[in-house]
Write a protein that holds these residues in place. Structure first.
Motif, mmCIF file in Angstrom:
data_model
loop_
_atom_site.group_PDB
_atom_site.id
_atom_site.type_symbol
_atom_site.label_atom_id
_atom_site.label_comp_id
_atom_site.label_asym_id
_atom_site.label_seq_id
_atom_site.Cartn_x
_atom_site.Cartn_y
_atom_site.Cartn_z
ATOM 1 N N CYS A 183 -3.075 1.833 -4.724
ATOM 2 C CA CYS A 183 -2.939 3.291 -4.729
ATOM 3 C C CYS A 183 -4.181 3.928 -4.120
ATOM 4 N N GLY A 184 -3.980 4.677 -3.039
ATOM 5 C CA GLY A 184 -5.077 5.387 -2.403
ATOM 6 C C GLY A 184 -5.449 6.640 -3.170
ATOM 7 N N ARG A 185 -6.643 7.122 -2.923
ATOM 8 C CA ARG A 185 -7.163 8.373 -3.502
ATOM 9 C C ARG A 185 -8.031 9.048 -2.454
ATOM 10 N N TYR A 186 -8.548 10.224 -2.777
ATOM 11 C CA TYR A 186 -9.427 10.972 -1.857
ATOM 12 C C TYR A 186 -8.683 11.240 -0.542
ATOM 13 N N GLU A 187 -9.354 11.123 0.596
ATOM 14 C CA GLU A 187 -8.682 11.391 1.887
ATOM 15 C C GLU A 187 -7.875 10.187 2.356
ATOM 16 N N GLY A 188 -8.212 9.017 1.839
ATOM 17 C CA GLY A 188 -7.506 7.818 2.262
ATOM 18 C C GLY A 188 -8.301 6.564 1.970
ATOM 19 N N LEU A 237 0.861 -1.189 0.000
ATOM 20 C CA LEU A 237 0.000 0.000 0.000
ATOM 21 C C LEU A 237 0.893 1.234 0.000
ATOM 22 N N LEU A 238 0.714 2.118 -0.979
ATOM 23 C CA LEU A 238 1.413 3.398 -0.971
ATOM 24 C C LEU A 238 0.693 4.297 0.012
ATOM 25 N N SER A 239 1.442 4.852 0.967
ATOM 26 C CA SER A 239 0.791 5.627 2.007
ATOM 27 C C SER A 239 1.780 6.548 2.710
ATOM 28 N N ALA A 240 1.275 7.690 3.179
ATOM 29 C CA ALA A 240 2.129 8.642 3.911
ATOM 30 C C ALA A 240 2.675 8.015 5.188
ATOM 31 N N LYS A 241 1.959 7.038 5.734
ATOM 32 C CA LYS A 241 2.333 6.385 6.992
ATOM 33 C C LYS A 241 3.403 5.317 6.819
ATOM 34 N N SER A 268 6.113 4.641 1.848
ATOM 35 C CA SER A 268 5.976 6.061 1.494
ATOM 36 C C SER A 268 7.182 6.483 0.671
ATOM 37 N N ILE A 269 6.969 7.358 -0.313
ATOM 38 C CA ILE A 269 8.120 7.867 -1.073
ATOM 39 C C ILE A 269 8.639 9.180 -0.498
ATOM 40 N N GLY A 270 8.002 9.727 0.540
ATOM 41 C CA GLY A 270 8.524 10.951 1.141
ATOM 42 C C GLY A 270 7.459 11.709 1.909
ATOM 43 N N ASP A 271 7.906 12.732 2.632
ATOM 44 C CA ASP A 271 6.989 13.485 3.488
ATOM 45 C C ASP A 271 6.407 14.695 2.772
ATOM 46 N N PHE A 272 5.384 14.447 1.971
ATOM 47 C CA PHE A 272 4.667 15.513 1.295
ATOM 48 C C PHE A 272 3.271 15.010 0.991
ATOM 49 N N VAL A 273 2.371 15.946 0.705
ATOM 50 C CA VAL A 273 0.992 15.557 0.419
ATOM 51 C C VAL A 273 0.861 15.263 -1.069
ATOM 52 N N LEU A 274 0.305 14.113 -1.404
ATOM 53 C CA LEU A 274 0.058 13.734 -2.790
ATOM 54 C C LEU A 274 -1.444 13.628 -3.029
ATOM 55 N N THR A 275 -1.846 13.647 -4.302
ATOM 56 C CA THR A 275 -3.259 13.466 -4.622
ATOM 57 C C THR A 275 -3.617 11.983 -4.664
ATOM 58 N N GLY A 276 -2.601 11.114 -4.714
ATOM 59 C CA GLY A 276 -2.857 9.688 -4.759
ATOM 60 C C GLY A 276 -1.559 8.908 -4.724
ATOM 61 N N GLY A 277 -1.642 7.587 -4.600
ATOM 62 C CA GLY A 277 -0.455 6.755 -4.496
ATOM 63 C C GLY A 277 0.192 6.415 -5.833
ATOM 64 N N GLU A 278 -0.416 6.871 -6.954
ATOM 65 C CA GLU A 278 0.064 6.464 -8.287
ATOM 66 C C GLU A 278 1.524 6.825 -8.536
HETATM 67 N N1 4FN Z 1 -1.054 10.371 0.111
HETATM 68 C C1 4FN Z 1 1.008 13.614 5.044
HETATM 69 C C2 4FN Z 1 0.157 13.370 6.128
HETATM 70 C C3 4FN Z 1 -1.119 12.901 5.929
HETATM 71 C C4 4FN Z 1 -1.582 12.653 4.620
HETATM 72 C C5 4FN Z 1 -0.741 12.889 3.566
HETATM 73 C C6 4FN Z 1 -1.190 12.610 2.160
HETATM 74 C C7 4FN Z 1 -3.047 10.251 -1.261
HETATM 75 C C8 4FN Z 1 -4.962 8.923 -0.437
HETATM 76 C C9 4FN Z 1 -2.999 9.245 1.025
HETATM 77 C C10 4FN Z 1 1.693 10.611 0.684
HETATM 78 C C11 4FN Z 1 3.045 10.743 0.929
HETATM 79 C C12 4FN Z 1 3.932 9.844 0.457
HETATM 80 C C13 4FN Z 1 2.043 7.431 -1.306
HETATM 81 C C14 4FN Z 1 0.541 13.350 3.753
HETATM 82 C C15 4FN Z 1 2.125 8.595 -0.555
HETATM 83 C C16 4FN Z 1 1.203 9.531 -0.054
HETATM 84 C C17 4FN Z 1 3.468 8.758 -0.285
HETATM 85 C C18 4FN Z 1 -0.275 9.358 -0.288
HETATM 86 C C19 4FN Z 1 -4.533 10.081 -1.303
HETATM 87 C C20 4FN Z 1 -4.486 9.084 0.984
HETATM 88 C C21 4FN Z 1 -2.496 10.386 0.145
HETATM 89 C C22 4FN Z 1 3.443 13.089 4.799
HETATM 90 C C23 4FN Z 1 2.667 15.401 4.516
HETATM 91 C C24 4FN Z 1 2.689 14.407 6.727
HETATM 92 C C25 4FN Z 1 -2.952 11.732 0.698
HETATM 93 C C26 4FN Z 1 2.435 14.133 5.276
HETATM 94 N N2 4FN Z 1 4.152 7.721 -0.859
HETATM 95 N N3 4FN Z 1 -2.396 11.997 1.979
HETATM 96 O O1 4FN Z 1 -0.501 12.894 1.213
HETATM 97 O O2 4FN Z 1 -0.725 8.361 -0.795
HETATM 98 O O3 4FN Z 1 3.280 6.959 -1.471
#
Ligand code: 4FN
Length: 215
Positions: free
Chosen positions: A112-117, A85-89, A131-141
């Motif tokens: 790949c997640g979308r929306y809020e999670g 699962l690609l995820s910020a966590k 996670s690929i890094g500490d930033f907000v993405l629109t999705g896991g793609e």
């Molecule tokens: N992101 C943070 C904190 C809380 C949420 C997000 C965020 C895409 C579905 C997950 C994010 C980062 C690295 C996938 C970010 C990644 C995603 C990733 C990701 C939509 C829910 C979301 C890190 C800034 C504290 C949106 C930070 N690597 N939520 O971005 O999927 O792969």
């Protein structure tokens, strides 16, 4: 062939990465194979819903577990597969992880997640979160694209001899890439370090090592 399956409602986000250069050649020569799966195809309601409002209230939408779990179950898995699962966590992706994935498995399945999670119960259907890094993405793609790129180039036969895989400073802890130069010798008055033109290869190796040390 090393196989990648990507569960996504936006496969177009990966197309530019997969249909160019080295990864395109790797697919044509069957060194890697990539397939997309749209969870919408596993949704059973009239509108093929993949998201819903969160229990407990709050903003945004959450990806429903049923279409995702059904998609995961429908993928024919190899013995040596890993569901990611690609995820910020998740644990931060790095070169060591790329090597591990390329060696231990021959089939990666990305969710790949979308929306809020994604509904938290996805945890019963995955092996790990990355996670690929500490930033907000629109999705896991884009996360899955990054991992496919980094893992594919480690698959035997994917890189040609000119794209060699050795002497990679980023796989050596404490080292970054050394500075690169090619012709011309002078551009806009900017010169190439003399050592690189000396032909003294032991000295050049020493210079590069020094230049690539992390500070
Ligand atoms: N992101 C943070 C904190 C809380 C949420 C997000 C965020 C895409 C579905 C997950 C994010 C980062 C690295 C996938 C970010 C990644 C995603 C990733 C990701 C939509 C829910 C979301 C890190 C800034 C504290 C949106 C930070 N690597 N939520 O971005 O999927 O792969």
């Amino acid at each position: 062939m090393y196989r990648f399956d990507v569960i996504t409602i936006f496969p177009e986000m990966l197309n530019s990465v997969l249909n160019a250069s080295i990864l395109q050649r790797a697919q044509k020569s069957k060194k890697i194979g990539v397939r997309f799966h749209n969870p919408r195809d596993k949704s059973t309601d009239k509108h093929k819903t993949v998201d819903d409002t969160p229990y407990g209230g709050g903003p945004g939408m959450v990806m429903k577990i049923m279409p995702l779990a059904r998609t995961i179950k429908a993928i024919r898995k190899r013995k040596k597969h890993r569901i990611i699962l690609l995820s910020a966590k998740g644990a931060r992706f790095n070169q060591k992880k790329a090597q591990e994935l390329s060696q231990k498995y021959n089939h990666l399945i990305f969710v790949c997640g979308r929306y809020e999670g994604v509904d938290e119960r996805i945890k019963y259907y995955i092996d790990e979160e990355i996670s690929i890094g500490d930033f907000v993405l629109t999705g896991g793609e884009l996360g899955s694209a990054v991992i496919i790129d980094a893992v594919s180039r480690l698959v035997p036969g994917v890189l040609g001899h000119t794209e060699s895989n050795q002497d990679e400073s980023h796989s050596t802890p404490g080292y970054l890439e050394y500075p690169h130069y090619t012709r011309p010798e002078v551009f806009d008055g900017h010169t190439v370090p003399k050592i690189l033109l000396s032909g003294n290869h032991p000295e050049i190796a020493e210079w590069r090592k020094k230049q690539s040390k992390k500070t």
